[in-house]
Design a protein around this motif. Structure first.
Motif, mmCIF file in Angstrom:
data_model
loop_
_atom_site.group_PDB
_atom_site.id
_atom_site.type_symbol
_atom_site.label_atom_id
_atom_site.label_comp_id
_atom_site.label_asym_id
_atom_site.label_seq_id
_atom_site.Cartn_x
_atom_site.Cartn_y
_atom_site.Cartn_z
ATOM 1 N N ALA A 238 12.670 4.678 2.906
ATOM 2 C CA ALA A 238 12.948 4.613 4.338
ATOM 3 C C ALA A 238 11.727 4.922 5.182
ATOM 4 N N LEU A 239 10.920 5.901 4.754
ATOM 5 C CA LEU A 239 9.815 6.380 5.575
ATOM 6 C C LEU A 239 8.450 5.955 5.063
ATOM 7 N N GLY A 240 8.380 5.388 3.846
ATOM 8 C CA GLY A 240 7.084 5.042 3.281
ATOM 9 C C GLY A 240 6.179 6.251 3.156
ATOM 10 N N SER A 241 6.738 7.410 2.829
ATOM 11 C CA SER A 241 5.991 8.667 2.823
ATOM 12 C C SER A 241 4.927 8.676 1.738
ATOM 13 N N GLU A 242 3.857 9.415 2.009
ATOM 14 C CA GLU A 242 2.846 9.654 0.993
ATOM 15 C C GLU A 242 3.438 10.540 -0.101
ATOM 16 N N LEU A 243 2.963 10.341 -1.324
ATOM 17 C CA LEU A 243 3.486 11.120 -2.443
ATOM 18 C C LEU A 243 3.209 12.604 -2.253
ATOM 19 N N LEU A 302 16.585 -17.707 5.156
ATOM 20 C CA LEU A 302 15.426 -17.371 4.328
ATOM 21 C C LEU A 302 14.318 -16.760 5.181
ATOM 22 N N THR A 303 13.685 -15.746 4.637
ATOM 23 C CA THR A 303 12.525 -15.117 5.262
ATOM 24 C C THR A 303 11.638 -14.541 4.177
ATOM 25 N N CYS A 304 10.354 -14.469 4.455
ATOM 26 C CA CYS A 304 9.395 -13.891 3.510
ATOM 27 C C CYS A 304 8.938 -12.527 4.020
ATOM 28 N N SER A 305 8.683 -11.641 3.109
ATOM 29 C CA SER A 305 8.182 -10.317 3.459
ATOM 30 C C SER A 305 6.934 -10.026 2.646
ATOM 31 N N GLU A 306 6.062 -9.208 3.206
ATOM 32 C CA GLU A 306 4.821 -8.840 2.537
ATOM 33 C C GLU A 306 4.730 -7.331 2.396
ATOM 34 N N LEU A 307 4.176 -6.903 1.263
ATOM 35 C CA LEU A 307 3.882 -5.497 1.017
ATOM 36 C C LEU A 307 2.380 -5.311 0.981
ATOM 37 N N MET A 308 1.871 -4.399 1.798
ATOM 38 C CA MET A 308 0.455 -4.067 1.743
ATOM 39 C C MET A 308 0.212 -3.125 0.570
ATOM 40 N N CYS A 309 -0.837 -3.401 -0.178
ATOM 41 C CA CYS A 309 -1.120 -2.637 -1.384
ATOM 42 C C CYS A 309 -2.491 -1.981 -1.270
ATOM 43 N N GLN A 310 -2.605 -0.847 -1.926
ATOM 44 C CA GLN A 310 -3.900 -0.168 -1.979
ATOM 45 C C GLN A 310 -4.896 -1.052 -2.724
ATOM 46 N N THR A 311 -6.054 -1.293 -2.134
ATOM 47 C CA THR A 311 -7.047 -2.173 -2.726
ATOM 48 C C THR A 311 -7.700 -1.485 -3.912
ATOM 49 N N PRO A 312 -7.757 -2.124 -5.074
ATOM 50 C CA PRO A 312 -8.403 -1.502 -6.230
ATOM 51 C C PRO A 312 -9.880 -1.253 -5.948
ATOM 52 N N SER A 313 -10.411 -0.155 -6.509
ATOM 53 C CA SER A 313 -11.823 0.156 -6.326
ATOM 54 C C SER A 313 -12.701 -0.847 -7.050
ATOM 55 N N VAL A 419 16.698 -5.243 6.757
ATOM 56 C CA VAL A 419 15.920 -5.193 5.519
ATOM 57 C C VAL A 419 14.532 -4.627 5.783
ATOM 58 N N LYS A 420 13.879 -5.123 6.824
ATOM 59 C CA LYS A 420 12.472 -4.806 7.039
ATOM 60 C C LYS A 420 12.243 -3.569 7.893
ATOM 61 N N GLU A 421 13.307 -2.867 8.282
ATOM 62 C CA GLU A 421 13.100 -1.664 9.071
ATOM 63 C C GLU A 421 12.584 -0.511 8.239
ATOM 64 N N ARG A 422 12.590 -0.627 6.940
ATOM 65 C CA ARG A 422 12.049 0.424 6.087
ATOM 66 C C ARG A 422 10.530 0.498 6.274
ATOM 67 N N LYS A 423 10.032 1.714 6.383
ATOM 68 C CA LYS A 423 8.592 1.904 6.538
ATOM 69 C C LYS A 423 7.826 1.536 5.274
ATOM 70 N N LEU A 424 8.550 1.367 4.170
ATOM 71 C CA LEU A 424 7.890 0.922 2.941
ATOM 72 C C LEU A 424 7.195 -0.411 3.157
ATOM 73 N N PHE A 425 7.775 -1.288 3.996
ATOM 74 C CA PHE A 425 7.193 -2.598 4.244
ATOM 75 C C PHE A 425 6.004 -2.520 5.208
ATOM 76 N N GLU A 426 5.767 -1.373 5.814
ATOM 77 C CA GLU A 426 4.651 -1.216 6.736
ATOM 78 C C GLU A 426 3.546 -0.327 6.189
ATOM 79 N N SER A 427 3.842 0.488 5.186
ATOM 80 C CA SER A 427 2.851 1.412 4.647
ATOM 81 C C SER A 427 2.109 0.775 3.477
ATOM 82 N N GLU A 428 1.054 1.436 3.067
ATOM 83 C CA GLU A 428 0.232 0.938 1.955
ATOM 84 C C GLU A 428 0.819 1.428 0.636
#
Length: 478
Positions: A238-243, A302-313, A419-428
């Motif tokens: 829900a919040l896309g919280s940091e671990l 139909l709709t598409c969603s994207e997840l931002m991911c941490q860029t590998p070093s 569906v997209k109101e979760r902060k998971l879809f906005e966080s890295e």
């Protein structure tokens, strides 16, 4: 003023001569039988401290290099155990007495308060040293095993009662439950818990088997109660919280948070994925909202969603994960919603460069569509030549510049926002959870079907529970 010698030179009868290598020191075993000589320590750090102390950084240390006992305090020298034995240094001792400091140590510098007279203080009880250390334990290295021990629900600190963070803290507030989990109320959350709780023993065995500890009679070693773990997982979605933030909230180790997220994503992926979410056409027609009057044969939006991911070093296949639209590593997935708001299709995630048409082609959606059906898509969703059914693309629906508040547009946007109101879809998304990213993403989409009541007035609560009852049956038969 001439310094008085602290010892008398004596000629030694020994034929073996040892010489002190400290500058300005003339002690030698040939003339001083009362002086002991010590070789340099083998520990590199302590040896370096010796060289710095005697001001001989450039000294080439040989086996014959010695430092005499005149340069060590008496407390650093251990007396021999026998008459023929020789003195030894205590571990970690460093020479500190030299010619340039007159073979003496400077007295400790007095503090600011010692130079002023202070008023007499009243006698007070001396606090226990253990209590002081308990309040200042930030410099003590932690033990993850001790950190993970479940604390009591309420702890007393300096006379104040502090309530532990968890689901019990928000049980009386549906607003807080909505914020932390996206479930509309505590009652709905408890209904969902009642559905998945019978399968919890199977998740415990799976977790133990992962660590190679599956044997009869063993405990699952949880740091938190299962319902608290579930609440933590819903917080993350829900919040896309940091671990680290979740670890601080629940007072557990960060590795425990990672384990909880992976375990619950796999568990709910199995449980929720066993329920058929594709709704037959006649059921969709039965609950068709009135705003779809002109598009009554619509089966899925139909709709598409994207997840931002941490860029590998390291540059591991960067072209396959960098999106065309944003300069960021992303993964993309396809989501299908029924006109009344239920999630009826979730594809796996694909790399950021893939186009929407290719996702539809590879997702398996085409095998579910029939010629008498219709789909509703955005104006930029060009898939007309690959689907066997009718495609609706209302011009007013997705045009943000339009000022008309169409009921259909509002309805569709509300459905997608659920569906997209979760902060998971906005966080890295952290890179060390990549192994479970498909499970986490799928569970985040499927939970929409259990978080809210009926989306349209024509759909009764009993109809809304049909899929939930099938979920419960599949859990009990597992």
């Amino acid at each position: 003023m001439k310094r008085v010698k602290k010892f008398i030179y004596q000629r030694s009868t020994s034929c073996y001569t040892q010489q002190c290598c400290v500058p300005l020191c003339h002690a030698s075993a040939k003339y001083n039988s009362v002086v002991s000589f010590f070789s340099f320590p083998s520990d590199q750090q302590i040896r370096h401290r010796w060289l710095v102390a005697i001001r001989r950084d450039d000294l080439e240390i040989k086996k014959s290099a010695r430092v005499c006992s005149r340069h060590f305090p008496k407390g650093d020298i251990r007396k021999p155990k026998s008459e023929k034995g020789r003195p030894l240094l205590k571990p970690g001792s460093v020479p500190v007495l030299f010619e340039w400091n007159n073979y003496s140590l400077a007295p400790p510098r007095s503090s600011f308060w010692e130079g002023e007279s202070r008023p007499p203080e009243e006698e007070t009880a001396v606090p226990d040293l253990r209590d002081i250390l308990a309040e200042h334990d930030y410099s003590v290295p932690y033990d993850p095993a001790l950190v993970d021990e479940e604390n009591t629900t309420v702890q007393e600190l300096d006379g104040n009662w502090i309530e532990k963070f968890g689901i019990h803290k928000f049980a009386s507030s549906d607003k807080d439950i909505r914020f932390f989990t996206r479930f509309a109320s505590f009652d709905l959350l408890m209904r969902f818990w009642a559905l998945i709780e019978p399968a919890l023993p199977f998740m415990a065995k799976f977790r133990l088997a992962q660590g190679g500890m599956l044997n009869e009679g063993s405990s699952d070693g949880r740091a938190l109660h299962p319902i608290e773990e579930c609440f933590m997982f819903l917080n993350y979605l829900a919040l896309g919280s940091e671990l680290q933030d979740l670890a601080d909230r629940y007072r557990v180790h960060q590795a425990t948070v990672c384990r909880v997220i992976i375990s619950w994503s796999n568990f709910l992926y199995t449980i929720l994925g066993s329920v058929r979410i594709w709704i037959p056409q006649e059921q969709i027609q039965k609950h068709m909202p009135a705003v779809f009057e002109d598009y009554s044969d619509t089966t899925v939006i139909l709709t598409c969603s994207e997840l931002m991911c941490q860029t590998p070093s390291l540059p591991i296949l960067p072209r396959e994960v960098i999106s065309q639209y944003v300069s960021h590593a992303t993964l993309k997935g396809l989501i299908g919603l029924a006109p009344h708001g239920a999630v009826t299709f979730v594809s796996e995630l694909y790399t950021g460069l893939i186009i929407d048409k290719q996702i539809v082609r590879e997702s398996g959606l085409r095998s579910l569509l029939k010629p008498e059906m219709a789909v509703m898509v955005d104006k930029d969703f060009i898939i007309d030549d690959i689907l066997p059914c009718r495609i609706y693309r209302p011009a007013f629906l997705f045009e943000k510049s339009q000022t008309s508040a169409s009921d259909l547009r509002v309805h569709v946007e509300r459905s997608i926002r659920r569906v997209k109101e979760r902060k998971l879809f906005e966080s890295e998304f952290p890179i060390h959870l990549f192994g479970s990213i498909n499970q986490i993403y799928t569970v985040a989409c499927l939970l929409v079907n259990y978080e809210n009541g009926p989306f349209v007035e024509s759909m009764s609560e009993e109809d809304n529970l049909d899929d939930k009852l099938s979920l419960q049956a599949s859990v009990l038969e597992a």
